[in-house]
Write an enzyme that holds these catalytic residues in place. Structure first.
Site, mmCIF file in Angstrom:
data_model
loop_
_atom_site.group_PDB
_atom_site.id
_atom_site.type_symbol
_atom_site.label_atom_id
_atom_site.label_comp_id
_atom_site.label_asym_id
_atom_site.label_seq_id
_atom_site.Cartn_x
_atom_site.Cartn_y
_atom_site.Cartn_z
ATOM 1 N N GLY A 13 0.791 -1.232 0.000
ATOM 2 C CA GLY A 13 0.000 0.000 0.000
ATOM 3 C C GLY A 13 0.817 1.272 0.000
ATOM 4 N NE ARG A 66 -9.776 -14.273 -13.582
ATOM 5 C CZ ARG A 66 -8.661 -14.144 -12.854
ATOM 6 N NH1 ARG A 66 -8.581 -13.229 -11.928
ATOM 7 N NH2 ARG A 66 -7.628 -14.937 -13.059
ATOM 8 C CG MET A 91 -0.950 -7.789 -6.798
ATOM 9 S SD MET A 91 -0.251 -6.737 -8.082
ATOM 10 C CE MET A 91 0.794 -7.922 -8.890
ATOM 11 N NE ARG A 92 -8.010 -12.160 -7.877
ATOM 12 C CZ ARG A 92 -7.735 -13.448 -8.117
ATOM 13 N NH1 ARG A 92 -6.547 -13.956 -7.782
ATOM 14 N NH2 ARG A 92 -8.617 -14.241 -8.688
ATOM 15 C CB ILE A 93 -7.464 -10.477 -14.168
ATOM 16 C CG1 ILE A 93 -5.982 -10.665 -14.472
ATOM 17 C CG2 ILE A 93 -8.260 -10.206 -15.434
ATOM 18 C CD1 ILE A 93 -5.668 -11.911 -15.282
ATOM 19 C CG ASN A 108 -3.727 -1.007 -12.950
ATOM 20 O OD1 ASN A 108 -3.596 -1.264 -11.751
ATOM 21 N ND2 ASN A 108 -3.098 -1.704 -13.892
ATOM 22 C CG HIS A 110 2.015 -2.254 -15.742
ATOM 23 N ND1 HIS A 110 1.776 -3.446 -15.096
ATOM 24 C CD2 HIS A 110 2.983 -2.493 -16.644
ATOM 25 C CE1 HIS A 110 2.584 -4.368 -15.592
ATOM 26 N NE2 HIS A 110 3.324 -3.828 -16.534
ATOM 27 C CD GLU A 143 -14.658 -5.515 -21.782
ATOM 28 O OE1 GLU A 143 -14.589 -6.521 -22.509
ATOM 29 O OE2 GLU A 143 -15.643 -4.767 -21.720
ATOM 30 C CG ASP A 146 -0.961 -4.677 -16.671
ATOM 31 O OD1 ASP A 146 -1.570 -4.081 -15.768
ATOM 32 O OD2 ASP A 146 -0.269 -5.689 -16.466
ATOM 33 C CD GLU A 175 5.045 1.877 -8.963
ATOM 34 O OE1 GLU A 175 4.056 1.613 -8.258
ATOM 35 O OE2 GLU A 175 5.889 1.005 -9.279
HETATM 36 C C1 GRF Z 1 3.682 -1.356 -7.377
HETATM 37 O O1 GRF Z 1 4.929 -1.563 -7.947
HETATM 38 C C2 GRF Z 1 2.651 -1.339 -8.451
HETATM 39 O O2 GRF Z 1 3.068 -0.723 -9.607
HETATM 40 C C3 GRF Z 1 2.450 -2.792 -8.662
HETATM 41 O O3 GRF Z 1 2.443 -3.337 -7.383
HETATM 42 C C4 GRF Z 1 3.223 -2.532 -6.550
HETATM 43 C C5 GRF Z 1 2.345 -2.111 -5.415
HETATM 44 O O4 GRF Z 1 3.040 -1.441 -4.455
HETATM 45 N N1 GRF Z 1 1.308 -3.077 -9.475
HETATM 46 P P1 GRF Z 1 2.263 -0.820 -3.228
HETATM 47 O O5 GRF Z 1 1.335 -1.885 -2.671
HETATM 48 O O6 GRF Z 1 1.529 0.397 -3.685
HETATM 49 O O7 GRF Z 1 3.360 -0.510 -2.248
#
Ligand code: GRF
Length: 226
Positions: A13, A66, A91-93, A108, A110, A143, A146, A175
């Site tokens: 997070g 899903r 981390m889910r589609i 999202n 990536h 859909e 990424d 990020e």
């Molecule tokens: C990040 O690198 C994000 O891009 C990827 O998962 C990681 C999540 O990091 N999809 P956090 O949970 O925000 O620390």
């Protein structure tokens, strides 16, 4: 009125934290109505609770499909009053059940310069490919995984000897800069989508930013405070 968002996480997070920090600094005009994790006990939930945010764990393994899982997400997100959905290391589609419930309002992150290295472990893929630049992208969700229209990207140097961890932490620092900025543009209704193209209204010019010992490039540029 702040734009109301639900933030979906699966892990540490730190991107959630960056968004919380910009909100608390009155830089980002948004309010987090709920933090939802598909995994119990993750550090991101503790971060949310430390900041007085309400949290819900919805475990994907409790749902037969899903689509059923996404329907549960939609119910919880709508109950919280959120207008937008921020996938911050979720981390889910996701399926059209969620996508179509918040059209044009799901973002999202990536950890690559898209379209490079989709899927999991993008930082590892980039390090093993021995690229000279990598980075991160914030995009609308469609859909395909990424894949949706790109809002903002950052490029960071990849160095000789980098591995997933060292390159990943250089990317992560960016990020934390570009994600709150993209949420702000969404909150301010400044993102126009036309096919794959996202037009950011009154966007700053692309700019170099000092995020580490090396310069990085962010396009469009960041506004004050981000
Ligand atoms: C990040 O690198 C994000 O891009 C990827 O998962 C990681 C999540 O990091 N999809 P956090 O949970 O925000 O620390």
């Amino acid at each position: 009125m702040p734009y109301k968002i639900a933030v979906l996480i699966s892990g540490s997070g730190s991107n959630l934290q960056a968004i919380i920090d910009r909100i608390e600094q009155n830089v980002l005009d948004a309010r987090i109505t709920r933090v939802i994790s598909n995994k119990p006990g993750v550090a991101g939930l503790e971060r949310a609770e430390r900041h007085g945010l309400s949290t819900t764990v919805i475990e994907h393994k409790d749902y037969p499909s899903r689509e059923d899982f996404d329907a549960a997400l939609v119910r919880t997100i709508k109950d919280s009053g959120a207008e937008g959905v921020i996938l911050a290391g979720f981390m889910r589609i996701i399926t059209p059940v969620l996508i179509n419930a918040f059209p044009g309002n799901i973002l999202n992150i990536h950890p690559s310069i898209q379209p490079a290295f989709p899927g999991v472990h993008a930082q590892k893929q980039a390090a093993e490919y021995a690229v000279k630049l990598s980075g991160c992208s914030i995009h609308f969700v469609d859909e395909k995984m990424d894949h949706g229209p790109i809002i903002i990207q950052a490029a960071v140097p990849a160095l000789a000897g980098d591995d997933e961890k060292s390159l990943g932490s250089r990317i992560l620092a960016l990020e934390h800069r570009i994600f709150p900025q993209a949420v702000q543009w969404l909150a301010q209704n400044r993102l126009e989508i036309n096919g794959r193209t996202v037009n950011v209204l009154n966007a700053p010019s692309p700019a170099a930013v000092e995020a580490d010992t090396y310069p990085s490039l962010v396009s469009p540029g960041l506004e004050d405070g981000f």
